[in-house]
Motif scaffolding. Structure first.
Motif, PDB file in Angstrom:
ATOM      1  N   ILE A  56       7.243  -5.882  -9.869  1.00 34.86           N
ATOM      2  CA  ILE A  56       6.619  -4.396  -9.947  1.00 34.86           C
ATOM      3  C   ILE A  56       7.760  -3.437 -10.967  1.00 34.86           C
ATOM      4  N   ASP A  57       7.628  -3.399 -12.253  1.00 36.61           N
ATOM      5  CA  ASP A  57       8.526  -2.882 -12.906  1.00 36.61           C
ATOM      6  C   ASP A  57       8.784  -1.387 -12.783  1.00 36.61           C
ATOM      7  N   GLY A  58       7.741  -0.766 -12.121  1.00 36.83           N
ATOM      8  CA  GLY A  58       7.791   0.756 -11.965  1.00 36.83           C
ATOM      9  C   GLY A  58       8.187   1.098 -10.448  1.00 36.83           C
ATOM     10  N   MET A  59       8.469  -0.027  -9.762  1.00 30.97           N
ATOM     11  CA  MET A  59       8.855   0.180  -8.307  1.00 30.97           C
ATOM     12  C   MET A  59      10.252  -0.380  -8.102  1.00 30.97           C
ATOM     13  N   LYS A  60      11.133   0.499  -7.465  1.00 34.66           N
ATOM     14  CA  LYS A  60      12.429  -0.385  -6.898  1.00 34.66           C
ATOM     15  C   LYS A  60      12.306  -1.456  -5.985  1.00 34.66           C
ATOM     16  N   MET A  61      13.271  -2.485  -5.973  1.00 33.60           N
ATOM     17  CA  MET A  61      13.023  -3.610  -5.354  1.00 33.60           C
ATOM     18  C   MET A  61      13.024  -3.274  -3.851  1.00 33.60           C
ATOM     19  N   ALA A  62      13.609  -2.672  -3.316  1.00 32.89           N
ATOM     20  CA  ALA A  62      13.676  -2.417  -2.109  1.00 32.89           C
ATOM     21  C   ALA A  62      12.326  -1.573  -1.374  1.00 32.89           C
ATOM     22  N   GLU A  63      11.570  -1.365  -2.243  1.00 34.12           N
ATOM     23  CA  GLU A  63      10.041  -0.871  -1.792  1.00 34.12           C
ATOM     24  C   GLU A  63       9.084  -1.965  -2.231  1.00 34.12           C
ATOM     25  N   ALA A  64       9.361  -2.585  -3.304  1.00 33.75           N
ATOM     26  CA  ALA A  64       8.388  -3.619  -3.627  1.00 33.75           C
ATOM     27  C   ALA A  64       8.161  -4.778  -2.929  1.00 33.75           C
ATOM     28  N   GLY A  65       9.551  -5.324  -2.316  1.00 32.13           N
ATOM     29  CA  GLY A  65       9.507  -6.438  -1.547  1.00 32.13           C
ATOM     30  C   GLY A  65       8.877  -6.172  -0.119  1.00 32.13           C
ATOM     31  N   GLU A  69       5.042  -8.253   0.426  1.00 31.88           N
ATOM     32  CA  GLU A  69       4.886  -8.810   1.745  1.00 31.88           C
ATOM     33  C   GLU A  69       3.570  -8.606   2.604  1.00 31.88           C
ATOM     34  N   ALA A  70       3.275  -7.259   2.496  1.00 33.90           N
ATOM     35  CA  ALA A  70       2.164  -6.517   3.340  1.00 33.90           C
ATOM     36  C   ALA A  70       0.955  -7.271   2.485  1.00 33.90           C
ATOM     37  N   GLU A  71       0.978  -7.164   1.150  1.00 33.29           N
ATOM     38  CA  GLU A  71      -0.176  -7.556   0.340  1.00 33.29           C
ATOM     39  C   GLU A  71      -0.489  -8.880   0.722  1.00 33.29           C
ATOM     40  N   GLN A  72       0.479  -9.812   0.677  1.00 33.22           N
ATOM     41  CA  GLN A  72       0.384 -11.254   0.922  1.00 33.22           C
ATOM     42  C   GLN A  72      -0.179 -11.704   2.101  1.00 33.22           C
ATOM     43  N   ARG A  73       0.406 -10.735   3.280  1.00 26.27           N
ATOM     44  CA  ARG A  73      -0.254 -11.097   4.600  1.00 26.27           C
ATOM     45  C   ARG A  73      -1.871 -10.692   4.690  1.00 26.27           C
ATOM     46  N   GLU A  74      -2.345  -9.627   3.963  1.00 27.15           N
ATOM     47  CA  GLU A  74      -3.555  -9.248   3.851  1.00 27.15           C
ATOM     48  C   GLU A  74      -4.397 -10.406   3.121  1.00 27.15           C
ATOM     49  N   SER A  75      -3.901 -10.620   1.968  1.00 23.66           N
ATOM     50  CA  SER A  75      -4.497 -11.690   1.269  1.00 23.66           C
ATOM     51  C   SER A  75      -4.683 -12.949   2.063  1.00 23.66           C
ATOM     52  N   CYS A  76      -3.807 -13.445   2.762  1.00 26.80           N
ATOM     53  CA  CYS A  76      -3.905 -14.677   3.513  1.00 26.80           C
ATOM     54  C   CYS A  76      -4.843 -14.395   4.794  1.00 26.80           C
TER      55      CYS A  76
END
Length: 247
Positions: A56-65, A69-76
């Motif tokens: 996510i270009d507009g978000m720092k990696m420490a926040e995006a990671g 992960e949370a989005e992936q868990r919900e997707s799963c």
């Protein structure tokens, strides 16, 4: 069988492990097949090489990671998968090599699946659309790690960690391959697959308005595969047989 047709994927197995590079990689169609399989009572787990922190270009990696992960868990969750792990490789700069193969072999030994699912390891998606470097490295390493997981003399430290060899992988299923060999009917599960992609809300927003709507995007591909399988919606895979199985 004509070249326009694809046979049904063999579903005579009970467990699968999906190993891909990023959160959202499974959601461009393969998750619809996962929803079908979990509805059949099959056990499916996910192992992701990265947390997608550079996505996510507009978000720092420490926040995006953590967010991805949370989005992936919900997707799963939406496709019946609760077992998700993130292996900690750096997003965007995955390198094919022994550390990657070792991590994937360890995941295979932990989960002991009948089938391994991964993404396209080829240079393109067909035609002139190039693949992404993380996908290529991950797909290649997964294929090699299946053999590594079966050989007790490769990555011997895995034995010290209590991970015994596993030679039970029957097939590797390549999602997004430009040369699919089989397909899965997802007539009853496309909606779950669409919802699983929509769960990557922040990531999709970061792609901007030019990216197509998930329902339109997935339905278009699923209709093409469905026409090859003889149903309305399908998802296709390139299938590699492992071990000494014969036709």
């Amino acid at each position: 069988m004509s070249e326009s047709q694809l046979p049904h994927l063999d579903e005579d197995w009970s467990s699968a492990l999906a190993i891909v590079a990023h959160p959202d990689d499974m959601e461009y169609g393969a998750s619809s097949a996962v929803a079908r399989w979990t509805s059949q009572g099959k056990r499916v787990a996910y192992a992701l090489a990265t947390s997608g922190e550079a996505g996510i270009d507009g978000m720092k990696m420490a926040e995006a990671g953590p967010l991805r992960e949370a989005e992936q868990r919900e997707s799963c969750r939406l496709v019946g998968v609760s077992d998700v792990e993130f292996l900690g490789f750096p997003d965007g700069i995955i390198e094919y090599g022994l550390p990657l193969r070792r991590a994937f072999a360890g995941a295979i030994r932990r989960h002991r699946p009948d089938v391994v699912i991964t993404g396209n390891h080829r240079e393109t998606y067909g035609g002139t659309m190039p693949n992404q470097a993380d996908h290529i490295a991950t797909g290649r390493a997964v294929i090699d790690a299946i053999r590594d997981a079966a050989n007790r003399w490769v990555f011997r430290d895995l034995l010290d960690a209590g991970l015994e060899p596993w030679d039970g992988v029957k097939y590797v299923l390549i999602a997004g391959s430009p040369t699919p060999t089989h397909a899965v009917n997802v007539d009853d599960h496309l909606a779950a697959g669409i919802a699983s992609l929509q769960a990557h809300e922040a990531y999709l927003a970061g792609l901007g308005p030019a990216f197509p709507e998930p329902d339109e995007f997935l339905e278009s591909f699923a209709r093409k595969a469905g026409a090859q399988l003889g149903c309305t919606f399908a998802f296709s895979f390139e299938v590699f047989r492992m071990g000494w199985l014969t036709e």
